[in-house]
Structures are given as structure tokens and as C-alpha cells.
Design an enzyme around this catalytic site. Structure first.
Site, short mmCIF file in Angstrom:
data_model
loop_
_atom_site.label_atom_id
_atom_site.label_comp_id
_atom_site.label_asym_id
_atom_site.label_seq_id
_atom_site.Cartn_x
_atom_site.Cartn_y
_atom_site.Cartn_z
CD GLU A 74 -33.76 -52.48 -46.04
OE1 GLU A 74 -32.87 -52.93 -45.30
OE2 GLU A 74 -34.68 -51.76 -45.63
NE ARG A 114 -22.53 -60.70 -40.34
CZ ARG A 114 -22.65 -59.43 -39.98
NH1 ARG A 114 -23.79 -59.00 -39.49
NH2 ARG A 114 -21.64 -58.61 -40.10
CE LYS A 162 -27.23 -52.89 -46.83
NZ LYS A 162 -28.61 -53.03 -47.33
#
Length: 569
Positions: free
Chosen positions: A37, A273, A283
Site C-alpha cells: 500500500e 509475518r 508504519k
RNA sequence: UGGGGCGUGGUGCAACGGCAGCACACCAGACUUUGGAUCUGUGGAUCUUGGUUCGAGUCCAGGCGCCCCAGCCA
């Protein structure tokens, strides 16, 4: 055998799943995608996912698309698109083409119309609160652990059975911007009592009167993740959509949409992850660090962003070796930062030229060395790589050594310089400490020694040994430099929990030394040049380097067994 | 507590019913013109209970623990 060695770059559960799809004919080629993204910079957590996608494509002779998931224009922007592309390219990842979720907005809209026509989607006029309540779940903010009873079944929306024509018309008008944000959504009609909450009539489109960095002001509705990602995968003929475990619960929905549409059946496969101790992966929080000035930017060397690691001096090979060495599974796991550092050292050990640099200088005077004399001594550039050759090191009467390399009264097992002790000056001479000078405050400001002229180069003709070799630079030849030392940015292993960043940042994460003396060959170092300062660590010339004013970042320290001995006391 | 996922040394990853192994970390030693690098060695693990089997980390059943999901984020 060779084929086997190659496949070790992929975890077996993924490798076998893909192989099985190829064998049983579900697919006859392999295509994967990187789906970032564009709302932030890449960090080490993304690298794992990128590499799995990249390796999967490579090992099956397939291809990789870089597809930006730009479905939420309120958060995304073109500057991140460029940054992500360049960071991924720096890492060494190659893709067949770049695409955007927004490339498919028109086709996706047609697919939504098809679902409406099939009676499988409807426009809902409920407010967000009503929708949330009718989903049968607890109010927002409730913790699952506080929930006492099972989920209640959801309640059908009063708008659930709107006629097809009305749905089509309303959707069109939503698209054209006739309604305010939040007034309506398009929902899939699945099952309001489904035990998997995602299947309780998930939202497909929401109204957003927001300018999009690629489609401009054409759209007033934007698709949700679940109504975009899988469809894009399918439209692009992506065979394997590899993602993290948090999407496992989305898979039934992913498959439901594709089945209802009769679309290309991309297979979603999940893995865990990456969690790295002391690294911030959120983020949102990294952005906060940057915007609050706690770090100096997205490329601050203390961050585990790709740009930060790059500026610090970490190579793509080290990062890739690290990710490969940790392996991939579906287990929740926390990899220790030490493992990452070991990969960085291993990589730099092979490639970094050795240099002498004194970080915290202490003057050493060789009393019996002729005052006006200078000589050049030969030094090896990299003992791990003979092809790296040698260089000349100027030597003279006045030198700088490391403050840590001298003690007036040595602790046990301390082999370096102290009065009466003989040590080797790397590549130069054996010297014996004869005395010291203190200032009024009692600090040692100067050390004196005598050298043995017969030991030029560092070998004693009589075969006597010294227990320590220390580094030095010639005072009159050395260049001055700034050196930045880094430690963990955080004082806690998992900085992603909690919101009070200030309370978990390590106040000593950056130490700037502006009185360092380096051997003269370092004078023309260019930004990103990497060196080992012998006995000290690996260093990388920083972007801030100016002609005549070098700045170095410590990438990682050398293993220091003395520090361990000393630390145990 | 509804649904889903995961449990192998301190950490991460292997072992596809057949001697539990590797890396990082830790500890001890050898070597060394970097207290670096390299080499050798020690210690330490299959969540638990039961079952199937000649044999179970692996298969089956129950229990326990941890993680994810109740955005019109991705």
C-alpha cells in the site's frame, strides 16, 4: 541436488503447495505479486513478504508483478509509490510489470454490478453504528477476552432485499458523488449469522469524496480490501497470492467472491509475518517517530526501514541472507536482533576494507622516535580477501590511540597499554608504555612510550610476543571526522505495543563523536563506502559527508570479547 | 466465551512413522600482527494426557497455552 539447494530458499509448505497446483493442473504457470500500500516506506518486515513472492516466482519460472494497493486515497500518495519502487529495486527484486489496484476500478465496478444482478450484493442505507450493532458483535473497543457469551447472530439489514434495479441505480449515483460520505455502502449478501464475522455481509464499496493520486476526482466510491485484492489477483492471472497469517480468516471471503463471479481461481497462501526484537514495524508509529523529530527522517540509520538500513551501511545481501536464514513458517515468532546483526557482520566481514580510526583519541608520544621523522608502513586491506591488496600508513612520533586502549591501573586480563606493558601498534612497532601526563582534574591527557626500532612492521626479531595489538593514527597525518554511533532505538523488545513512544525510546540511541581521527586514506570516502575500522566495528560513509568533512555511521560493532569480560564484573 | 491459526533448547528454523539436527545467543578452549575472523568443545528442547504402532516431534482424541478477527483500514 542443485534443484534442491535452490528450493531451500522457500519454506516447504509453500513450495509444495505451488508444486501441487502445477502437478494437478490447477495452474500451468506461476505468477505472484507484491502488494504494497503506497502509504509509507518499506521496512524489514515487508522484505520477508517480498522475498517469498519473488523467490516463488523465480523458482517456478514464473513472474512477479508489483501492484500498488491504492484503494484508500485518503492515506496514499505518489511519493510513496516512487520510494517503494526504488527501495525494492535496491534490494534486488525484479518484477515483470508495475500495476495499480486503481487500474482495475472500472472492471471491478462491472463485477460489482454483476453480483448485484445475481442478487448477491445490495446498497445498505444503515448508519455505521446501526451496521455495527446489527452485525451481532460487541461494541467497538471491546476486548475479546472481556466477551462473556458467544457471538450473537447478526440481524439482516432492512435494505437487504432491495430490488436489483434500485441497487444498480443507487450504486451508480454513489459512484457519481450524489450522496454524502457515510450515507450508504455496497455490501455483499452472504450470511448475517455466519460464525466468521467477515462473512456477515461485508462492505464492498464506501463513499469517499477524495482526490485519488491516479484516478483524480472520477470516483466517489472506493473498494475495501476484501473487494479489491482478490479480484485484482484474479484479473491479473496471479496464481498464488501469498500473504501473512492475519488474512487466513479472510480466505473464505476471498474464495467466495471469486466463486460467485466464476473468476480465475487465485490461491491464497499464508505465512507468519516477521517480528524482530527492538524493531518498529508499525508504519503509523514510524511516521510518528519521524514527524515528532525523535528520529531524523525516514532514512534515519536507527530505523529498520530499507532506507534507514541502507544509510546505516547494511547491504541488500545481508538483508536477504538474514531473511533466508530465519526461514518462514506459520508460527508466530520473534527473531532476535542479534541474528540480524550476525548476518550484517558476516556480510561486511567479507567485503569491507580494513582501516585504522581512533574514535575517542588519546595522544601517545614515542619519546625515542626522531622528532622530524615520518615513514610509511604497509597495511593489509582485507585479510579475508587477498585481492583487496595493501596500502601505506604514515607513522610519526606523535600518535593518537583509543582512550579505551590505555589504563593507568589495568584490571585483571587487560592486555592493552598500561605503564610498563609492551603492546604492538598495528603494522608498526612494539612499544612499551613509560609514563603518562594528567591535567589538573586528574584526567590522563597524554601517554608516553618508547619503541623498539627492530620491530618495524610489528614482528620482533627475537620472537618475543605481546598479548595485544592496538590501532593508532599519526597525529600530523590523520584526518578529522564525525562518527555516529547507534544503539537500539528502543528500550523494550516490542516497541509496537503501547502508544507512548517517548517513554520507550533509548536516550542513548545516537552518540555523535566529532573529534575522531582517521587514517588519511579515508579522506576521499564517498557516501555509502563501507569499511571496517579495525577492532572497532563496521562503518559506512554517511550522506552528510562533505569534501574535507567526512561523516561515518557505525553499521554494527565487532564482536567484543573484552567488553564481555569487563561487563561481567 | 463465536470463529480461525499456532505450540521442537534462550531465539529462529529442520527432521515427510525410524539415532531430535542447524544457525544465532550463551559458556569453555585452541589459534591469532584486529580481544576481529577462523576452529574445537560443553550445556540446554519436542506444551500436556491418553490412544494407534515393533517404533510417534510427526498419526488420532481430549486438555492447556499463545496469537488473530467485531474498520465504511490494508
Amino acid at each position: 541436488m542443485e534443484a534442491n539447494e535452490k528450493t531451500t530458499r522457500l519454506p516447504r509448505f509453500i513450495h509444495e503447495a505451488v508444486k501441487e497446483d502445477l502437478t494437478n493442473g490447477r495452474f500451468n504457470y506461476v505468477r505472484t505479486r507484491l502488494p504494497p500500500e503506497p502509504n509509507g516506506y518499506l521496512h524489514i518486515g515487508h522484505v520477508k513478504a517480498f522475498l517469498i513472492d519473488y523467490f516463488t516466482a523465480q523458482e517456478f519460472g514464473g513472474e512477479l508483478y508489483l501492484r500498488f494497493d491504492d484503494t484508500n486515497p485518503s492515506k496514499e500518495g505518489t511519493e510513496f509509490v516512487e520510494a517503494i519502487e526504488s527501495d525494492a529495486a535496491w534490494l534486488g527484486i525484479r518484477w515483470a510489470k508495475v500495476t495499480f489496484a486503481s487500474d482495475y476500478f472500472d472492471l471491478l465496478y462491472e463485477w460489482a454490478q454483476r453480483l448485484i444482478q445475481q442478487g448477491l450484493a445490495y446498497v445498505d442505507d444503515q448508519t455505521q453504528e446501526e451496521m455495527s450493532a446489527s452485525r451481532g458483535t460487541m461494541p467497538k473497543g471491546t476486548k475479546w477476552s472481556e466477551t462473556e457469551s458467544a457471538l450473537r447472530p447478526g440481524v439482516d439489514s432492512p435494505w437487504r432485499n432491495r430490488p436489483v434495479e434500485e441497487n444498480l441505480d443507487l450504486l451508480e449515483r454513489m459512484k457519481n458523488g450524489e450522496f454524502p460520505e457515510g450515507s450508504r455502502v455496497l455490501r455483499a449478501k452472504i450470511d448475517m449469522a455466519h460464525p466468521n464475522i467477515l462473512l456477515r455481509d461485508p462492505v464492498m464499496y464506501r463513499i469517499m469524496h477524495v482526490h485519488h493520486h491516479r484516478t483524480g476526482d472520477r470516483w466517489h466510491i472506493y473498494p475495501m480490501y476484501d473487494w479489491s485484492h482478490g479480484q485484482n489477483d484474479s484479473m491479473e492471472g496471479v496464481t498464488h497470492s501469498l500473504c501473512s497469517n492475519e488474512y487466513i480468516i479472510h480466505r473464505p471471503l476471498y474464495e467466495w467472491f471469486l466463486q460467485q463471479l466464476g473468476a480465475f481461481p487465485t490461491r491464497q497462501i499464508e505465512f507468519s509475518r516477521l517480528n524482530l526484537t527492538y524493531a518498529m514495524m508499525s508504519k503509523r508509529k514510524v511516521r510518528k517517530l519521524v514527524e515528532s523529530g525523535i528520529v531524523r527522517g525516514w532514512d534515519d540509520p536507527r530505523l529498520t526501514t530499507l532506507r534507514g538500513m541502507r544509510r546505516r551501511g547494511v547491504t541488500p545481501e545481508a538483508i536477504i541472507n538474514f531473511i533466508t536464514s530465519t526461514g518462514e513458517t506459520k508460527n508466530d515468532s520473534w527473531v532476535e536482533m542479534a541474528q540480524f546483526e550476525a548476518c550484517v557482520r558476516d556480510d561486511l566481514n567479507k567485503r569491507a576494507l580494513r582501516r585504522l580510526g581512533v574514535l575517542k583519541p588519546l595522544k601517545l608520544v614515542i619519546d625515542n622516535y626522531p622528532e622530524a621523522q615520518t615513514e610509511e608502513l604497509e597495511a593489509v586491506n582485507n585479510p579475508e580477501d587477498p585481492a583487496a591488496g595493501t596500502r601505506k600508513l604514515p607513522f610519526s612520533r606523535e600518535l593518537y590511540i583509543e582512550q579505551d586502549d590505555f589504563r593507568e591501573t589495568p584490571p585483571p586480563k587487560y592486555f592493552r597499554m598500561y605503564p610498563g606493558n609492551e603492546v604492538r601498534l598495528r603494522y608498526a612497532y612494539l612499544v612499551t608504555c613509560t609514563g603518562l601526563v594528567k591535567d589538573e582534574a586528574g584526567n590522563v591527557v597524554e601517554v608516553h612510550a618508547t619503541y623498539d626500532p627492530a620491530t618495524r612492521g610489528g614482528d620482533a626479531p627475537d620472537g618475543r610476543k605481546v598479548k595485544s595489538t592496538i590501532h593508532w593514527v599519526s597525529a600530523q597525518h590523520a584526518i578529522k571526522a564525525e562518527v555516529r554511533l547507534y544503539e537500539q532505538l528502543f528500550t523494550v523488545e516490542n516497541p509496537d505495543v503501547g502508544d507512548d513512544l517517548q517513554s520507550i525510546v533509548n536516550p542513548h540511541s545516537l552518540e555523535v563523536l566529532d573529534n575522531c581521527y582517521l587514517e588519511p586514506s579515508l579522506g576521499d570516502a564517498q557516501p555509502s563506502d563501507k569499511f571496517q575500522f579495525e577492532r572497532t566495528g563496521y562503518f559506512c560513509a554517511d550522506l552528510d559527508t562533505q569534501p574535507g568533512k567526512p561523516v561515518f555511521n557505525r553499521t554494527v560493532g565487532l564482536r567484543d570479547s573484552w567488553a564481555k569480560i569487563e561487563g561481567k564484573k
